[in-house]
Design a protein around this motif. Sequence first.
Motif, PDB file in Angstrom:
ATOM      1  N   LEU A   2       0.838  -1.188   0.000  1.00  0.00           N
ATOM      2  CA  LEU A   2       0.000   0.000   0.000  1.00  0.00           C
ATOM      3  C   LEU A   2       0.878   1.245   0.000  1.00  0.00           C
ATOM      4  CD1 LEU A   2      -2.707  -1.032   2.623  1.00  0.00           C
ATOM      5  CD2 LEU A   2      -2.869  -1.129   0.124  1.00  0.00           C
ATOM      6  N   PHE A   3       0.464   2.269  -0.733  1.00  0.00           N
ATOM      7  CA  PHE A   3       1.197   3.519  -0.809  1.00  0.00           C
ATOM      8  C   PHE A   3       0.281   4.652  -0.386  1.00  0.00           C
ATOM      9  CE2 PHE A   3       3.060   0.730  -4.002  1.00  0.00           C
ATOM     10  CZ  PHE A   3       4.404   0.790  -3.667  1.00  0.00           C
ATOM     11  N   GLU A   4       0.930   5.718   0.110  1.00  0.00           N
ATOM     12  CA  GLU A   4       0.164   6.908   0.454  1.00  0.00           C
ATOM     13  C   GLU A   4      -0.417   7.507  -0.820  1.00  0.00           C
ATOM     14  OE1 GLU A   4       2.688   9.563   2.516  1.00  0.00           O
ATOM     15  OE2 GLU A   4       3.260   8.104   4.060  1.00  0.00           O
ATOM     16  N   ASN A   5      -1.616   8.070  -0.707  1.00  0.00           N
ATOM     17  CA  ASN A   5      -2.306   8.592  -1.878  1.00  0.00           C
ATOM     18  C   ASN A   5      -1.518   9.684  -2.582  1.00  0.00           C
ATOM     19  OD1 ASN A   5      -4.443   6.863  -1.587  1.00  0.00           O
ATOM     20  ND2 ASN A   5      -5.652   8.293  -0.346  1.00  0.00           N
ATOM     21  N   ASN A   6      -0.745  10.462  -1.823  1.00  0.00           N
ATOM     22  CA  ASN A   6      -0.031  11.583  -2.419  1.00  0.00           C
ATOM     23  C   ASN A   6       1.414  11.244  -2.776  1.00  0.00           C
ATOM     24  OD1 ASN A   6       0.928  11.337   0.140  1.00  0.00           O
ATOM     25  ND2 ASN A   6       0.755  13.525   0.685  1.00  0.00           N
ATOM     26  N   LYS A   7       1.802   9.990  -2.640  1.00  0.00           N
ATOM     27  CA  LYS A   7       3.184   9.598  -2.922  1.00  0.00           C
ATOM     28  C   LYS A   7       3.445   9.665  -4.418  1.00  0.00           C
ATOM     29  CE  LYS A   7       6.624   5.943  -2.297  1.00  0.00           C
ATOM     30  NZ  LYS A   7       7.644   6.894  -1.819  1.00  0.00           N
ATOM     31  N   LEU A   8       4.610  10.200  -4.797  1.00  0.00           N
ATOM     32  CA  LEU A   8       5.027  10.270  -6.193  1.00  0.00           C
ATOM     33  C   LEU A   8       6.212   9.352  -6.423  1.00  0.00           C
ATOM     34  CD1 LEU A   8       4.801  14.131  -6.856  1.00  0.00           C
ATOM     35  CD2 LEU A   8       3.173  12.365  -7.543  1.00  0.00           C
ATOM     36  N   PHE A   9       6.290   8.835  -7.650  1.00  0.00           N
ATOM     37  CA  PHE A   9       7.358   7.914  -8.026  1.00  0.00           C
ATOM     38  C   PHE A   9       8.139   8.496  -9.193  1.00  0.00           C
ATOM     39  CE2 PHE A   9       3.833   5.517  -6.302  1.00  0.00           C
ATOM     40  CZ  PHE A   9       4.428   4.683  -5.375  1.00  0.00           C
TER      41      PHE A   9
END
Length: 271
Positions: A2-9
């Motif tokens: 699971l990743f935070e909704n605002n996380k960018l890659f």
Amino acid sequence: MLFENNKLFTIGQFAAMHEINKKTLMWYDEIGLLKPACIKENGYRYYSYQQSSALEIILMLRELDVSLDTIKEFMEHRTISNFENILQNELTELEHKIAHMKSIHKILSSHQQDMKMIRSLDLSEIQLIKKTGHYLVTVDTDISLSLEKDVDKLISETKKYQLHRLHDASYGSMIPVENLYQNRFNEYTALYIELPYPVSKKGLHFQPAGTYLRAFCKGSWDKIPNRYKDILEYANKHNLTFCGYAYEKGINEIVVDKIDDYITQIEIQVK
């Protein structure tokens, strides 16, 4: 995971996450198919986790060979109806491909059986065999037309039955039994195609199941009338009565260079 909704890659991370090349993402950006969530001052592309589902849809459709234009149009109008239309089109195309591959398998198996039979073939033998029924596409022959014209008509007919080429099916010629009994051995009435998987039975000629006399003729077609005389003599000797048609087809044309080596198989239904 699971990743935070605002996380960018980074583009590298996002590509690795979906097991694709970074250049693919750069290309999708260039053609406007999937833009990065943002491009920072350093020029680096960044993608959000929410874009994963969009990329997976694109990759799935690309795997199905859906055109980029169709994918782009869908991504701009993502609705249930539009997705259903794409899936239906692809399923229809896939079913055609599967049917074609099945017919190729049947053709290859038939050729393999023919080659095995030819190796041990006694060309002088006349025998009785059991056959299952087959549906045939038939094209009437016209004595005023050349053989080439009749073959052209046959090739045109194949296109109606989703055949890519003439050799996607067995083909040959037909002569009515009454013509044989009247010694009219050159008066053929039809050319035929035996469909591996008939799309529709409507309008097709049915070669019935039953007992058939099978014989072979080696050499050019002008030898066939004498072979029919042998067949009629054999039938008379064994009290056999023919019905329907004599069905002729070449069985070794793929592996011969000279007409003297050509083998024609003849099958005639016995009452």
